[in-house]
Design an enzyme around this catalytic site. Structure first.
Site, PDB file in Angstrom:
ATOM      1  N   GLU A 298      10.718  16.010 -36.399  1.00 15.00           N
ATOM      2  CA  GLU A 298      11.927  15.223 -36.089  1.00 15.00           C
ATOM      3  C   GLU A 298      12.658  15.937 -34.964  1.00 15.00           C
ATOM      4  O   GLU A 298      12.895  17.143 -35.044  1.00 15.00           O
ATOM      5  CB  GLU A 298      12.861  15.147 -37.310  1.00 15.00           C
ATOM      6  CG  GLU A 298      12.269  14.398 -38.477  1.00 15.00           C
ATOM      7  CD  GLU A 298      13.222  14.315 -39.681  1.00 15.00           C
ATOM      8  OE1 GLU A 298      14.452  14.428 -39.509  1.00 15.00           O
ATOM      9  OE2 GLU A 298      12.700  14.145 -40.800  1.00 15.00           O
TER      10      GLU A 298
ATOM     11  N   ASN B 226       9.424  17.218 -47.296  1.00 17.54           N
ATOM     12  CA  ASN B 226      10.332  17.062 -46.157  1.00 17.54           C
ATOM     13  C   ASN B 226      11.555  17.940 -46.396  1.00 17.54           C
ATOM     14  O   ASN B 226      12.140  17.912 -47.483  1.00 17.54           O
ATOM     15  CB  ASN B 226      10.796  15.596 -46.037  1.00 17.54           C
ATOM     16  CG  ASN B 226      11.855  15.424 -44.943  1.00 17.54           C
ATOM     17  OD1 ASN B 226      11.546  15.483 -43.762  1.00 17.54           O
ATOM     18  ND2 ASN B 226      13.104  15.230 -45.345  1.00 17.54           N
ATOM     19  N   GLU B 227      11.920  18.703 -45.421  1.00 17.00           N
ATOM     20  CA  GLU B 227      13.134  19.541 -45.477  1.00 17.00           C
ATOM     21  C   GLU B 227      13.314  20.161 -46.869  1.00 17.00           C
ATOM     22  O   GLU B 227      14.354  20.027 -47.503  1.00 17.00           O
ATOM     23  CB  GLU B 227      14.369  18.731 -45.045  1.00 17.00           C
ATOM     24  CG  GLU B 227      14.220  18.258 -43.605  1.00 17.00           C
ATOM     25  CD  GLU B 227      15.506  17.811 -42.915  1.00 17.00           C
ATOM     26  OE1 GLU B 227      16.505  17.530 -43.599  1.00 17.00           O
ATOM     27  OE2 GLU B 227      15.502  17.740 -41.670  1.00 17.00           O
TER      28      GLU B 227
HETATM   29  O1  AHR Z   1      16.596  11.549 -39.346  1.00 18.36           O
HETATM   30  C1  AHR Z   1      17.601  11.560 -40.320  1.00 18.36           C
HETATM   31  C2  AHR Z   1      17.426  12.671 -41.333  1.00 18.36           C
HETATM   32  O2  AHR Z   1      17.524  13.908 -40.686  1.00 18.36           O
HETATM   33  C3  AHR Z   1      16.108  12.751 -42.033  1.00 18.36           C
HETATM   34  O3  AHR Z   1      16.024  11.921 -43.129  1.00 18.36           O
HETATM   35  C4  AHR Z   1      16.042  14.170 -42.483  1.00 18.36           C
HETATM   36  O4  AHR Z   1      14.724  14.630 -42.615  1.00 18.36           O
HETATM   37  C5  AHR Z   1      16.855  14.908 -41.430  1.00 18.36           C
HETATM   38  O5  AHR Z   1      17.796  15.731 -42.004  1.00 18.36           O
END
Ligand code: AHR
Length: 482
Positions: free
Chosen positions: A295, A175-176
């Site tokens: 997201e 993730n990211e």
């Molecule tokens: O949705 C909140 C955060 O935003 C998540 O944990 C992250 O993946 C993004 O930066």
């Protein structure tokens, strides 16, 4: 009079139900006193999950739910969330520095899978590749998906109450990873991706789909360099970028200019898809790798939700958020040839949420109603549309003999009269029109949970192949034509 024309001979294909996906991370109040109240709570619950939310969520047919993060995934040890709840460790999670809340691990893999089953969603697990090894991800997959009576980890799953495999169909590898997930370069991440995906291959018994970490919004360079370095060396299903359109003014008492600003920022989703798509096609002309929007949503300043700032990132949702939801889903529908999944962030008591809850209270936000109005698009054959007014966001699809047209009016205070017609197809004879409209600032609260609800469906006949509809200012209309 503006016009919407359905181009009957043009379609980009089937709208993947997963475009209507969701995200529920362990952060702030998403789970604890949000989705999860515990089995012994006086709040009505189904095996610990708030009954109100289970029933309302199931009603909008959520196809997929991403878990456990987000950033939370980057320090998550899946073993903390299995076994008897009373024995689980209390841990410091990713978000501790922001809200000083300790993770009880009351919700772990089994509880999450149970929630998915209760609401009818398929689980999407984001693996920790930042602070855990490829063997850890492999063991987690083995624990979740290996058939009964095979390995020791499958037996442990059975001891913990679930003999049958969970058959998790989607795994996110990281993730990211350009940020909190290890601050990697795209080349570094591509090599990590290949390593994790390769090592996990032998336990991928159900053909689960791997989703790679894509770019942070406009960083097309990440997409380009990841694609070049990755070079199709191992299985991949999707590449997921994140796009938060951000904020403009106060979440509730924004000005007219701030309305326009945020609508414009949200509309950029279309350009973003086109840019990442172009970068991907240069290395994947056969479109084998799908685009996932892991997201997305508005990210307003903290503190406007019912907990008054206690729940990290909790925000109130108005008709502005609903119109942004509607126009974003229209964009996804109209790019269904490339978008295979999109998960709005997040489900409850957080950014761009569908539910707000706390103690005995639980309500739906205007965003929830948009998902309800749009659910007929899931699995429908997209129909291209031509629209004369750019301030109207529109998409259309057909499923089981019903044409669904959804239109969002992005004007703050100007209603739009529109005629819907069709080219190269019959439009049908009867239409049901459902409207979600209110003042741009209108929102639901614990005290007034039904301030924003859709009106009752109105039945109209289609005269001479044309249907006349008014889309109210800052409103959303769903038209179902039979
Ligand atoms: O949705 C909140 C955060 O935003 C998540 O944990 C992250 O993946 C993004 O930066």
């Amino acid at each position: 009079m503006e016009k919407i024309c359905l181009i009957g001979c043009e379609s980009r294909g089937v709208i993947a139900p997963e475009i209507y996906g969701h995200f529920a991370e362990h952060i702030g109040g998403v789970y604890y006193d949000g989705l999860w109240v515990g089995e012994d709570s006086p709040v009505e619950n189904i095996r610990g999950f708030r009954k109100f939310i289970v029933e309302k969520f199931r009603a909008i047919h959520p196809p997929v739910l991403r878990w456990p993060g987000g950033c939370f995934a980057e320090t998550y040890n899946w073993r903390d969330g299995i076994g008897p709840r009373e024995c689980r460790p209390k841990t410091v999670n990713w978000w501790y520095n922001y809200d000083h809340r300790v993770e009880s691990n009351a919700v772990g893999a089994h509880e999450f899978m149970d929630f998915c089953e209760q609401v009818g969603a398929r689980p999407y697990v984001a693996a920790n590749i930042t602070a855990q090894t490829p063997m850890d991800m492999r063991s987690f997959m083995e624990y979740l998906n290996m058939p009964e009576n095979t390995t020791t980890l499958a037996a442990e799953r059975a001891e913990n109450g679930h003999p049958a495999p969970f058959d998790v169909p989607y795994f996110g590898i990281g993730n990211e990873n350009w940020g909190g997930g290890g601050n990697m370069t795209p080349e570094q991440y591509a090599r990590e991706y290949v390593k994790y995906a390769t090592i996990c291959g032998s336990v991928n018994v159900n053909g689960a789909k791997y989703i790679a970490c894509g770019a942070d919004s406009w960083n097309v360079d990440w997409t380009e360099r990841f694609m070049r370095e990755f070079a199709h060396r191992c299985p991949i299903w999707g590449l997921a970028f994140h796009y938060y359109c951000g904020r403009a003014g106060d979440p509730v008492s924004f000005t007219r200019e701030e309305w326009d600003t945020l609508i414009a920022k949200a509309s950029q989703m279309e350009t973003l898809i086109e840019r990442h798509n172009a970068a991907m096609l240069a290395h994947d002309p056969d479109k084998r790798i799908k685009i996932v929007v892991d997201e997305w949503g508005c990210w307003h300043p903290d503190g406007s939700g019912p907990s008054g700032g206690y729940n990290l990132f909790e925000q109130q949702s108005t008709m502005r958020d609903a119109v942004i939801t509607a126009l974003t889903l229209n964009i996804f529908n109209n790019h269904c040839d490339r978008i295979a999944m999109a998960n709005v962030a997040q489900l409850c008591n957080n950014l761009h949420c569908l539910f707000l809850a706390g103690g005995e209270h639980a309500i739906v936000t205007p965003t929830y109603h948009v998902y309800d109005l749009y659910k007929g698009h899931q699995g429908g054959e997209q129909i291209e549309v031509a629209v004369t007014d750019k301030s109207l966001s529109v998409s259309a699809s057909e499923k089981d003999g019903v044409i669904t047209v959804t239109a969002a009016n992005t004007n703050y205070d100007k209603a739009i009269d529109v005629e819907i017609s069709a080219f190269a197809r019959e439009l049908g004879t009867t239409a049901e029109i459902t409207v979600l409209a209110a003042d741009p600032h209108a929102h639901n609260t614990f005290e007034n949970p039904d301030a924003v609800v859709p009106g009752a469906a109105q039945t109209c006949s289609v005269g001479g192949g044309v249907l006349a509809v008014t889309v109210p200012a800052s409103g959303i209309v769903r038209i179902e034509i039979r």
